[in-house]
Design a protein around this motif. Structure first.
Motif, PDB file in Angstrom:
ATOM      1  N   GLN A 197      64.298 -43.315 -57.423  1.00  0.00           N
ATOM      2  CA  GLN A 197      63.761 -42.247 -56.584  1.00  0.00           C
ATOM      3  C   GLN A 197      64.337 -42.277 -55.175  1.00  0.00           C
ATOM      4  OE1 GLN A 197      59.508 -42.709 -56.814  1.00  0.00           O
ATOM      5  NE2 GLN A 197      59.469 -42.393 -59.024  1.00  0.00           N
ATOM      6  N   ARG A 198      64.383 -43.453 -54.582  1.00  0.00           N
ATOM      7  CA  ARG A 198      64.801 -43.548 -53.182  1.00  0.00           C
ATOM      8  C   ARG A 198      66.302 -43.683 -53.006  1.00  0.00           C
ATOM      9  NH1 ARG A 198      60.339 -47.803 -50.644  1.00  0.00           N
ATOM     10  NH2 ARG A 198      58.466 -46.582 -51.116  1.00  0.00           N
ATOM     11  N   CYS A 199      66.943 -44.342 -53.951  1.00  0.00           N
ATOM     12  CA  CYS A 199      68.376 -44.654 -53.777  1.00  0.00           C
ATOM     13  C   CYS A 199      69.282 -43.753 -54.600  1.00  0.00           C
ATOM     14  CB  CYS A 199      68.643 -46.116 -54.152  1.00  0.00           C
ATOM     15  SG  CYS A 199      67.596 -47.290 -53.282  1.00  0.00           S
ATOM     16  N   GLN A 238      68.535 -40.646 -55.668  1.00  0.00           N
ATOM     17  CA  GLN A 238      68.222 -39.234 -55.449  1.00  0.00           C
ATOM     18  C   GLN A 238      67.529 -38.579 -56.655  1.00  0.00           C
ATOM     19  OE1 GLN A 238      71.861 -37.332 -54.223  1.00  0.00           O
ATOM     20  NE2 GLN A 238      72.159 -38.692 -52.482  1.00  0.00           N
ATOM     21  N   ARG A 239      66.697 -39.348 -57.348  1.00  0.00           N
ATOM     22  CA  ARG A 239      65.950 -38.835 -58.504  1.00  0.00           C
ATOM     23  C   ARG A 239      66.862 -38.195 -59.548  1.00  0.00           C
ATOM     24  NH1 ARG A 239      60.406 -38.547 -57.156  1.00  0.00           N
ATOM     25  NH2 ARG A 239      59.999 -38.803 -54.935  1.00  0.00           N
ATOM     26  N   GLU A 283      67.540 -51.388 -50.586  1.00  0.00           N
ATOM     27  CA  GLU A 283      67.541 -49.939 -50.763  1.00  0.00           C
ATOM     28  C   GLU A 283      68.621 -49.254 -49.928  1.00  0.00           C
ATOM     29  OE1 GLU A 283      63.684 -48.342 -50.127  1.00  0.00           O
ATOM     30  OE2 GLU A 283      62.709 -49.605 -51.630  1.00  0.00           O
ATOM     31  N   LEU A 341      61.491 -47.161 -57.990  1.00  0.00           N
ATOM     32  CA  LEU A 341      61.777 -46.987 -56.563  1.00  0.00           C
ATOM     33  C   LEU A 341      63.273 -46.804 -56.325  1.00  0.00           C
ATOM     34  CD1 LEU A 341      59.391 -49.576 -54.833  1.00  0.00           C
ATOM     35  CD2 LEU A 341      59.284 -47.087 -54.714  1.00  0.00           C
ATOM     36  N   THR A 363      71.452 -47.061 -51.738  1.00  0.00           N
ATOM     37  CA  THR A 363      71.614 -45.644 -51.402  1.00  0.00           C
ATOM     38  C   THR A 363      73.052 -45.361 -51.006  1.00  0.00           C
ATOM     39  OG1 THR A 363      69.324 -45.554 -50.617  1.00  0.00           O
ATOM     40  CG2 THR A 363      70.793 -43.782 -49.924  1.00  0.00           C
TER      41      THR A 363
END
Length: 727
Positions: free
Chosen positions: A345-347, A349-350, A284, A342, A288
């Motif tokens: 959402q987490r990496c 930025q949705r 992740e 995941l 990101t």
């Protein structure tokens, strides 16, 4: 000279006369005194006069209208001084750093001197200079002179810029440099308005050259995560340089150059070399970082989006297209969807674009293998809703069902799911294997919300039948209590509406006389209340509880109807062959062997088989196992026949295809009835809009031909691609 005569005079003691001669003498004295003060400032020696007195002298001179001469002589004195400073930079023996330090010292001295001179000549600056727009201020004059006579010298400028670039390159290579020196020198170039022309262009060129070479080298030597961290560190370093000593205007082109050389030129290589690894390993932090870096580069997110979409299609395709992984397919799909969620959402930025691309990719690969995912999802739901599933609490089960519905949305052949789900739901309801009525109804509600009431109407009918059957059985028990010849068998009947439930092949078996009698009693009771209805018994779905006596004591066996018929034979006979059992029960051969296998070869062996073995052969003989032992009083003997056979799967799929043909026919007639006349292409287009399952153009053409043959529609006599509805 007049200057020598009056140089020690105190300025405040000069008496100003009205005569022209006296005024001229006093003016000359003041100018000479001021010249002496300026020289002292420039040579860094002590000033013999009070600054206030010097300021007063300038004000007095300006009031006597000698400002032009004063300004001109001041400029001349300053220019002579600045011109003399160039010689100290002619020394070839100076190394780069020493040269920069000397230049910085000269610049600092010049600024300090100019500030002092301006404070003395402030009145001149604010009156005469301000009133003449063409004249530069004293401060601007000082900058102009330094730029003209020092910095604009080609040799001095070249050595200064090269020295600064050398210090920056040293810092980029990890050495420590004097940042305050660089900040002062670059500030000098900016103040003198030569920063962009003399320094920035060369700096950006050198930056591009450095990072182009570095990018090529590191892409070969390092893996992608390490390379991404290096790029992030480089960008942070360059931003820090802007804050520390570079001009703010350099930030945008500088960062753009670094991003282009370290990222823009290697986007494809980074994605091909590292994206799959990062996603496979769920890294992740690096994902990101990858998103943030690619977001800085033109077309970076577009390239990342495409690679992300292809990764999902590829990895998901591997899950769906492998028949040997069918047992784990649905769980792997759920895990894969959770994993991708995941990441988005987490990496990422949705980002809605990435989320939509993920949905499109899932829909693409999950339908590459028609029908099978829908079938397996139905079976997976069955495994979760079946009694005995102790893997999850009610809350966890609800979350699992929500996740399944997400995967369900991607499936085109939802009618295949419905067929298998209905068949499994029937087993759960009829055999009492449903884990929770609330969970069943929750799943039904989700399907209704997703697909509409028409999709779930038959499923809801099944639940309604079960509720009505309970009411019927209450009435039947009351009816039996009034009978003069009560039965020793307690009968429970589920009345199923044929249109709601899956189709079952009727099988005639030989029931004991008492069971047949009880069936007739129920038939008489039911048809007495519901005239005009027809009852068809389904022995394949029946089950019973048998009270059995073993040497250990009495036990209750929970068995299917077929198992019941086999066991009841041993009330009359000690030992039977397969053929004798087949004749006595009338059970079909394959079903009989699976039934005997469950009674004699499973964990609860209430029959003994000779010879021993896991398979049942025609020559085998069976006898009752009176020595049977078990710790429980009521023992459930698993029914092997309840497992779905390949033939049942094929049969279910074929029924779905048959239903699809009926739906296509109905849609064609409905469209033609409304439109009356329609071309082939428009008719096909309308069909694709209305049908909720995937269908090939060739299949549509066959159904259209079939309807033409049956006189529902006809071809136009002049245009074969035109159809007319036949009323």
């Amino acid at each position: 000279m007049l200057w020598e005569r009056f140089r020690t005079a105190h300025l405040s003691s000069i008496t100003w006369r009205n005569s022209t001669r006296c005024v001229c003498v006093c003016v000359c004295v003041c100018v000479c005194v001021l010249r002496d003060a300026v020289g002292a400032i420039q040579n860094s020696t002590s000033i013999q006069y009070n600054l206030e007195e010097l300021y007063q002298a300038v004000e007095n001179l300006c009031s006597y209208k000698v400002s032009p001469m004063l300004y001109k002589q001041l400029r001349q004195v300053c220019e002579d001084h600045v011109r003399a400073q160039i010689h100290q930079f002619r020394e070839e023996s100076l190394d780069s750093l020493s040269f920069l330090k000397r230049m910085n010292r000269c610049w600092q001295d010049h600024c300090r001197q100019t500030i002092m001179i301006r404070s003395i000549f402030l009145f001149l600056d604010r009156t005469y200079v301000l009133q003449n727009s063409l004249l530069p201020s004293i401060w601007d004059t000082g900058l102009e002179l330094f730029r003209t006579h020092i910095v604009s010298d080609s040799g001095v400028q070249s050595r200064t810029v090269e020295g600064i670039l050398e210090q920056i390159e040293r810092e980029r290579n990890g050495e420590t440099v004097d940042r305050s020196l660089l900040r002062s020198l670059l500030g000098m170039l900016s103040d003198l308005q030569v920063y962009k022309d003399s320094f920035e262009q060369r700096f950006l060129t050198e930056t591009t050259r450095l990072y182009a070479a570095e990018g090529q080298r590191l892409m070969q030597d390092r893996d992608v995560p390490e390379y991404l961290h290096h790029v992030a560190r480089r960008l942070e370093e360059e931003n820090d340089r802007v804050i520390s000593y570079l001009d703010q205007s350099t930030q945008k082109p500088l960062i753009a150059a670094v991003e282009k050389q370290l990222l823009g030129e290697h986007m494809t290589a980074i994605l091909q070399k590292g994206l799959r690894t990062l996603l496979d390993e769920s890294r992740e932090c690096e994902l990101t970082l990858l998103y943030e870096l690619f977001n800085k580069v033109k077309s970076g997110l577009t390239a990342l989006l495409q690679s992300w979409r292809e990764y999902i299609k590829s990895s998901g395709g591997e899950i769906v297209s492998s028949p040997e992984k069918d047992k784990e397919m649905v769980q792997e799909l759920l895990d894969f969807k959770d994993k991708m969620d995941l990441v988005s959402q987490r990496c990422f930025q949705r980002n809605d674009t990435f989320i939509n691309a993920m949905k499109e990719a899932f829909e693409n690969f999950i339908n590459k293998r028609p029908n099978k995912p829908a079938e397996l999802i139905a079976k997976y739901v069955d495994s979760k809703l079946r009694a005995g599933n102790k893997e999850a609490t009610e809350e966890e089960l609800e979350r699992i069902l929500d996740k399944i519905m997400i995967i369900f949305r991607f499936i085109h052949g939802k009618d295949v799911f419905e067929a298998f789900y209905k068949k499994d739901l029937a087993k759960r309801l009829l055999v009492g294997k449903s884990a929770s009525v609330d969970a069943e109804k929750s799943m039904l509600s989700k399907l209704k919300h997703e697909c509409g009431a028409a999709f779930t109407s038959k499923l809801e009918g099944m639940f309604k039948d079960m509720e009505l059957s309970k009411d019927v059985m209450i009435q039947f028990k009351q009816y039996m209590q009034n009978q003069t010849d009560p039965s020793n068998i307690e009968l429970t009947v589920n009345i199923l509406t044929m249109g709601y439930w899956p189709s079952y092949i009727p099988m005639d078996v030989h029931l004991p006389a008492e069971m047949v009698k009880l069936q007739e009693v129920f038939k008489l009771f039911y048809l007495g209340k519901h005239s005009g209805r027809k009852l068809q018994w389904q022995p394949t779905l029946g089950h019973a509880v048998l009270k059995t006596e073993f040497k250990e004591g009495k036990k209750e066996l929970q068995v299917s109807l077929f198992q019941t018929l086999v066991l009841l034979i041993f009330n009359e006979a000690d030992e039977c062959s397969v053929e004798e059992i087949r004749t006595a029960t009338g059970i079909e051969d394959g079903e009989l062997k699976r039934t005997l296998q469950s009674l004699a070869c499973g964990k609860a062996r209430v029959l003994n088989k000779t010879p021993r073995g896991k398979e049942v052969e025609d020559a085998d003989r069976f006898h009752f196992n009176s020595d049977f032992r078990h710790k429980l009083f009521r023992i459930k003997i698993n029914q092997i026949q309840m497992k779905e056979t390949v033939e049942e799967q094929v049969s279910t799929t074929e029924r779905v295809f048959q239903d699809r043909q009926y739906q296509i026919d109905a849609a064609v007639v409905r469209i033609m009835k409304m439109r009356k006349t329609l071309s082939h292409n428009l008719l096909v287009s309308e069909l694709y809009n209305q049908l909720k399952f995937p269908v090939k153009p060739a299949d549509l053409k066959k159904r259209i031909e079939s309807l033409i043959d049956r006189d529902y529609m006809e071809r136009d006599k002049e245009n074969a691609n035109q159809y007319h509805y036949v009323a």
